[in-house]
Each structure stands twice: as structure tokens, then as C-alpha cells.
Design a protein around this motif. Structure first.
Motif, PDB file in Angstrom:
ATOM      1  N   ASN A  67       0.827  -1.264  -0.008  1.00 42.61           N
ATOM      2  CA  ASN A  67      -0.075  -0.110   0.109  1.00 42.61           C
ATOM      3  C   ASN A  67       0.859   1.106  -0.026  1.00 42.61           C
ATOM      4  N   SER A  68       1.879   1.265   0.789  1.00 41.49           N
ATOM      5  CA  SER A  68       2.702   2.382   0.758  1.00 41.49           C
ATOM      6  C   SER A  68       3.455   2.716  -0.457  1.00 41.49           C
ATOM      7  N   ALA A  69       3.755   1.271  -1.009  1.00 39.57           N
ATOM      8  CA  ALA A  69       4.627   1.509  -2.159  1.00 39.57           C
ATOM      9  C   ALA A  69       3.896   2.084  -3.528  1.00 39.57           C
ATOM     10  N   SER A  70       2.410   1.774  -3.430  1.00 41.47           N
ATOM     11  CA  SER A  70       1.429   2.338  -4.486  1.00 41.47           C
ATOM     12  C   SER A  70       1.207   3.996  -3.965  1.00 41.47           C
TER      13      SER A  70
ATOM     14  N   ALA B 181       2.078   6.630  -6.874  1.00 40.71           N
ATOM     15  CA  ALA B 181       1.009   7.765  -6.962  1.00 40.71           C
ATOM     16  C   ALA B 181       1.474   9.207  -6.700  1.00 40.71           C
ATOM     17  N   ILE B 182       2.132   9.422  -5.687  1.00 38.38           N
ATOM     18  CA  ILE B 182       2.721  10.745  -5.261  1.00 38.38           C
ATOM     19  C   ILE B 182       3.530  11.290  -6.599  1.00 38.38           C
ATOM     20  N   SER B 183       4.660  10.294  -6.928  1.00 38.78           N
ATOM     21  CA  SER B 183       5.654  10.577  -7.824  1.00 38.78           C
ATOM     22  C   SER B 183       5.056  10.595  -8.979  1.00 38.78           C
TER      23      SER B 183
END
Length: 97
Positions: free
Chosen positions: A4-7, A11-13
Motif C-alpha cells: 500500500n505504501s509503495a502504491s 501515486a505521489i511521484s
């Protein structure tokens, strides 16, 4: 949780990349930065006192030259008068030696 944190990071990048593309207009285009260097030449006007002193110095030179000519004329006429007084002559008379 790690997935979840990777996704979230992706998304932020992607959001920051799309924001950069929107600001530059094209992701392949390099931003051109133009620097304009304006060197203003500040002309210093001479102060009125400096102009006055230059004029006074010039006129002092002219006055000194005129005074020297006048003194030379006075001294020359005095010496001429003294020489004529020491050897008096009569008009039309000739002396032979």
C-alpha cells in the motif's frame, strides 16, 4: 502495508511528474532560463564647485599672462627711457667719431 505504501509513493511521484510536465509544457523539453544583464552606466555630473574651480584656474592663467605682458611693457619702457636720458641727442645733429 508495504504494498500500500509503495502504491502511494508511485501515486505521489506520478502526481509530481505530471505537475512538472504541466508547468514545463513538455517532459522532453528543457527549460530555458534567460538571464538579462543590464549594466547601467551612471554618468557622474561634475559638481558645480569643480566646474567653478576649473574656470577660475583657467582665468587665473589668462590674467597672469596679461600681467606678465603688462609688467614687461612697463619695465621695457622704463629701461628705454633711462638709456635715452643717459645719451641725449638733438634732432638733426650728427656726431662723428
Amino acid at each position: 502495508m508495504t504494498g500500500n505504501s509503495a502504491s502511494c509513493q508511485q501515486a505521489i511521484s506520478s502526481l509530481t511528474n505530471s505537475k512538472k510536465q504541466w508547468q514545463t509544457g513538455n517532459s522532453m523539453k528543457k527549460k530555458v532560463v534567460r538571464h538579462t544583464h543590464r549594466h547601467h552606466h551612471i554618468a557622474r555630473h561634475a559638481r558645480p564647485t569643480e566646474n567653478y574651480l576649473v574656470m577660475v584656474r583657467g582665468w587665473m592663467l589668462v590674467v597672469a599672462f596679461a600681467l606678465m605682458l603688462g609688467v614687461g611693457a612697463i619695465v621695457g619702457s622704463y629701461i628705454n627711457g633711462q638709456l635715452n636720458a643717459s645719451s641725449p641727442t638733438v634732432a638733426g645733429a650728427q656726431t662723428s667719431r
